[in-house]
Motif scaffolding. Structure first.
Motif, short mmCIF file in Angstrom:
data_model
loop_
_atom_site.label_atom_id
_atom_site.label_comp_id
_atom_site.label_asym_id
_atom_site.label_seq_id
_atom_site.Cartn_x
_atom_site.Cartn_y
_atom_site.Cartn_z
N UNK A 174 -7.91 -25.43 -93.44
CA UNK A 174 -7.91 -26.46 -92.41
C UNK A 174 -8.91 -26.13 -91.31
N UNK A 175 -10.05 -25.59 -91.72
CA UNK A 175 -11.12 -25.29 -90.79
C UNK A 175 -10.94 -24.05 -89.97
N UNK A 176 -9.86 -23.29 -90.23
CA UNK A 176 -9.54 -22.12 -89.42
C UNK A 176 -9.54 -20.87 -90.29
N UNK A 177 -10.12 -19.77 -89.81
CA UNK A 177 -10.12 -18.54 -90.61
C UNK A 177 -8.71 -18.01 -90.84
N UNK A 178 -8.44 -17.64 -92.07
CA UNK A 178 -7.18 -17.02 -92.44
C UNK A 178 -7.47 -15.91 -93.42
N UNK A 179 -6.47 -15.07 -93.61
CA UNK A 179 -6.58 -14.02 -94.62
C UNK A 179 -5.69 -14.35 -95.80
N UNK A 180 -6.06 -13.85 -96.94
CA UNK A 180 -5.27 -14.01 -98.15
C UNK A 180 -3.89 -13.41 -97.91
N UNK A 181 -2.85 -14.07 -98.42
CA UNK A 181 -1.52 -13.49 -98.31
C UNK A 181 -1.51 -12.11 -98.96
N UNK A 182 -0.83 -11.14 -98.36
CA UNK A 182 -0.94 -9.75 -98.84
C UNK A 182 -0.45 -9.55 -100.27
N UNK A 183 0.42 -10.44 -100.77
CA UNK A 183 0.93 -10.26 -102.12
C UNK A 183 0.05 -10.94 -103.17
N UNK A 184 -0.96 -11.71 -102.75
CA UNK A 184 -1.76 -12.46 -103.72
C UNK A 184 -2.62 -11.60 -104.65
N UNK A 185 -3.20 -10.49 -104.19
CA UNK A 185 -4.02 -9.70 -105.12
C UNK A 185 -3.25 -9.18 -106.34
N UNK A 186 -1.93 -9.24 -106.30
CA UNK A 186 -1.15 -8.75 -107.44
C UNK A 186 -0.90 -9.84 -108.47
N UNK A 187 -1.53 -11.02 -108.32
CA UNK A 187 -1.21 -12.10 -109.25
C UNK A 187 -1.47 -11.72 -110.72
N UNK A 188 -2.53 -10.98 -111.07
CA UNK A 188 -2.70 -10.66 -112.50
C UNK A 188 -1.52 -9.87 -113.06
N UNK A 189 -1.01 -8.92 -112.28
CA UNK A 189 0.13 -8.13 -112.74
C UNK A 189 1.38 -8.99 -112.88
N UNK A 190 1.57 -9.91 -111.93
CA UNK A 190 2.76 -10.76 -111.97
C UNK A 190 2.67 -11.76 -113.13
N UNK A 249 -12.31 -29.82 -95.59
CA UNK A 249 -13.19 -29.55 -96.73
C UNK A 249 -12.42 -29.41 -98.03
N UNK A 250 -11.27 -28.74 -98.01
CA UNK A 250 -10.55 -28.52 -99.25
C UNK A 250 -9.92 -29.79 -99.82
N UNK A 251 -9.89 -30.86 -99.03
CA UNK A 251 -9.41 -32.15 -99.52
C UNK A 251 -10.53 -33.08 -99.97
N UNK A 252 -11.76 -32.64 -99.88
CA UNK A 252 -12.88 -33.49 -100.26
C UNK A 252 -12.86 -33.72 -101.78
N UNK A 253 -12.95 -34.98 -102.23
CA UNK A 253 -12.93 -35.26 -103.67
C UNK A 253 -14.01 -34.50 -104.45
N UNK A 254 -15.17 -34.29 -103.84
CA UNK A 254 -16.24 -33.60 -104.55
C UNK A 254 -15.83 -32.18 -104.95
#
Length: 682
Positions: A505-521, A602-607
């Motif tokens: 939504x136009x604002x800097x954020x960090x990845x949720x801390x548990x997301x890098x483990x998605x391959x293992x999960x 931006x993340x809602x743009x159809x393109x």
């Protein structure tokens, strides 16, 4: 904002330039919330209100003590209640009732807590600790989010007078003021330090909304009031002429010094309002302090030099008029901006802002004339016994709370386990015998057997669903399909990207801390379930800007597409690790929330959705025997554009996630037979 115009009846003369300061501040806030990009720091208008509130409240308390030798705290708080409470109660009731018809169920449920927190003047802490689950954290902004600043001011109105009265009683007026000034300076330093220590680049809420970290602006206003109290320009009416001739030479020097500081403060204020961003680290490392000091310099000058060019500029009638109704403008503008959306108004950009501002001014003026002023100025209230107005305020607050609770009772949402059943079906061809009727085109209502090696003959397929929160809603809301295990392994808040820095939504954020483990999960899910079909649905995190090789990039740009392809290839390998067929569902167009100017983030743009779906199709083309693309996006966006409903059924709950009804009545009848056919090797 909260502090209304003062009057000589309370020992402190009304000054039009102070309303001019309010007018400028509220205009900056409204422009910022309206998406005027040139005023990215317009939110600092709230700090101008804080400085002004601290100045006025402290001046009123000191003036009353100098005039009468005491401070009537009950009367002081009564005046504050008459000034602030009626308009706030009106807004809370109006927002609660309107939200019943205009907000989504998940947002209505959150609004109840927001409104009750606003009623208790703790909305700033509510905004910090509003909720811990993913859907709460990513919900659209509350129509009452702006009340956070009133919460800080009201907490100040409760505590600061107690401290002032205690100091005056213990030390007397002359010795209390230096002590109070020292308290202000120490408190300001402590508040600035709290902002510095509490700031986190990936989540600024605690530092931004905290009373401890934002009290510095109020305390700076208090310090200005204490420092100027007793000068000819700030003396109450009865003493002003007697002191007018004392210190004339030193007063001239003070005026010139304050004039220079006011010019510098004005330039700094304009610069900050044009350039600041709410996530800038420097704001929390002295920036808010500097912004408040800049406003304080202007404020001190217009008070000490009421005939100066600065004071005359801020006394222009339009600014003064806007300042007089600024409390109502502030209260009403944010919910109106949230309700009068681009989709409802069929406008965007300047026309949408113009409509919103016109509505805000009309409603605020009506509130000022019909609600605020009659109660604030009504002499009949003063003639009533004191318990009557107090009891009336308590009853009004209780009625407001009751209306809020009743109006924000969210409609019941069906449990994922309930609803009509659905059988996996595929057409079964048949050769009719002599005299037999032609085969029916109706699918046979039985689940197809799978043909996967290693499964017993006639075994029913096992289906796993992987992805983010959109996939979670799909898997969770699927209707009952007896004998066919469907397991949802989606991870809320996580796609397949591992890039740490993103723009949401136009604002800097960090990845949720548990997301890098998605391959293992994902791998653990495949190992546990041994699915025959692995369904992958991703529709958010891959569409956002993310920092790749030191710069923010997005889907559709070649380096980013190459990165996404490598991640998607890993996801496909994991999902099909035990021989399962992999189904990639296309992303649908979204409208999670509007930009302040009514446009799409931006993340809602159809393109971007189209670019991501192209990545999916290229991936499937690499593995034609094991990977299939099903066009879910075309199903829920049948006209090639975002829509809330399909065939009269609401399919989107918040512009992104699917509704239970949408999954059961629209998606499941389309999706489940296709999954059954893929499992059967058809």
């Amino acid at each position: 904002m909260a502090a209304g115009a003062t009057s000589e009846s309370h020992g402190y003369a009304y000054r039009p330039p102070l309303d001019g300061v309010r007018g400028v501040a509220v205009a900056a806030v409204v422009a910022f919330h309206g998406g005027v990009r040139q005023l990215s720091g317009g939110f600092l208008g709230v700090d101008a209100f804080f400085v002004l509130s601290g100045f006025l409240i402290t001046s009123l308390l000191l003036a009353e003590h100098a005039r009468t030798g005491r401070v009537a705290l009950a009367a002081f708080w009564g005046r504050r209640a008459r000034r602030l409470l009626p308009a706030l109660l009106t807004v809370l009731i109006a927002v609660a009732v309107a939200s019943r018809y205009l907000l989504l169920p998940v947002e209505i449920g959150l609004l109840r807590g927001d409104a009750l927190a606003a009623l208790g003047y703790v909305a700033n802490w509510r905004m910090i600790y509003r909720g811990g689950d993913y859907f709460t954290q990513t919900a659209a902004p509350s129509p009452l989010q702006h009340i956070w600043s009133l919460g800080i001011e009201e907490q100040f109105y409760l505590l600061w007078p107690l401290l002032v009265v205690s100091a005056l009683a213990l030390l007397g007026g002359r010795r209390a003021r230096p002590a109070l000034l020292a308290v202000c300076l120490v408190g300001m330093a402590g508040s600035a330090a709290a902002g510095w220590l509490l700031y986190r680049p990936d989540d600024v809420n605690r530092a931004y909304f905290g009373t401890d970290s934002r009290a510095q602006a109020l305390l700076i206003g208090c310090a200005v009031a204490i420092g100027l109290f007793g000068t000819p320009a700030t003396a109450s009416t009865g003493r002003r002429h007697a002191s007018a001739h004392r210190g004339h030479a030193s007063a001239g020097g003070r005026h010139r010094s304050l004039g220079t500081l006011a010019v510098l403060g004005g330039v700094a204020t304009v610069g900050l309002w044009l350039r600041a961003d709410g996530t800038d680290g420097w704001l929390y490392r002295g920036g808010f302090t500097g912004a408040a000091l800049a406003v304080a310099a202007v404020l001190a000058h217009v008070v000490v030099s009421p005939s100066s060019p600065t004071a005359r500029l801020l006394s222009l009638p339009p600014l003064v008029w806007l300042g007089r109704i600024s409390y109502g403008v502030y209260l009403w503008h944010w919910p109106l901006f949230q309700f009068v959306t681009a989709a409802r108004a069929r406008l965007s950009g300047p026309p949408l802002l113009g409509l919103r501002c016109a509505l805000t001014l009309a409603v605020a003026l009506t509130s000022y004339l019909l609600v605020e002023q009659p109660i604030r100025r009504g002499g009949w209230l003063r003639r009533l016994p004191r318990p009557v107005p107090v009891g009336g305020a308590v009853v009004a607050a209780a009625v407001t709370a009751m209306v809020v609770v009743l109006a924000t009772g969210a409609p019941a949402t069906p449990s994922p386990a309930t609803g009509g059943g659905f059988a996996l079906t595929v057409p079964v061809p048949a050769t009719p015998g002599p005299g037999a009727a032609a085969p029916s085109s109706t699918p046979t209502p039985v689940a197809p057997p799978i043909r996967r090696a290693g499964r017993r003959p006639g075994a029913l397929p096992r289906i796993d669903i992987f992805g983010d929160s959109v996939a979670w809603t799909l898997g969770t809301y699927l209707p009952a399909h007896p004998g066919v295990p469907v397991t949802t392994r989606a991870i809320q808040g996580c796609g397949i990207t591992l890039l740490t820095h993103i723009l949401e939504l136009g604002t800097p954020h960090s990845l949720y801390p548990y997301c890098p483990s998605w391959p293992d999960r994902w791998q653990a899910g495949v190992d546990t379930d041994d699915p025959d079909v692995s369904v992958v649905l991703l529709n958010r995190w891959e569409l956002m800007d993310a920092k790749l090789n030191g710069t923010y990039q997005h889907v559709g740009q070649r380096p980013f597409d190459e990165y996404l392809t490598s991640q998607l290839d890993q996801a496909v390998r994991i999902a099909g690790a035990h021989g399962a067929a992999v189904v990639l569902l296309t992303a649908a167009y979204t409208r999670r929330t509007e930009r302040p100017d009514g446009g799409l983030y931006d993340e809602d743009q159809p393109a971007r959705v189209d670019a991501w779906n192209a990545v999916l199709r290229r991936e499937a083309a690499r593995y034609p025997d094991t990977v299939t693309v099903l066009d879910l996006g075309a199903l829920v966006c049948p006209d090639g554009r975002f829509t809330w409903s399909v065939d009269g059924v609401r399919v989107r709950g918040d512009g992104l996630h699917f509704t239970p009804d949408g999954v059961r009545r629209i998606i499941a009848p389309w999706l489940l037979p296709r999954l059954g056919a893929i499992a059967a090797g058809a």
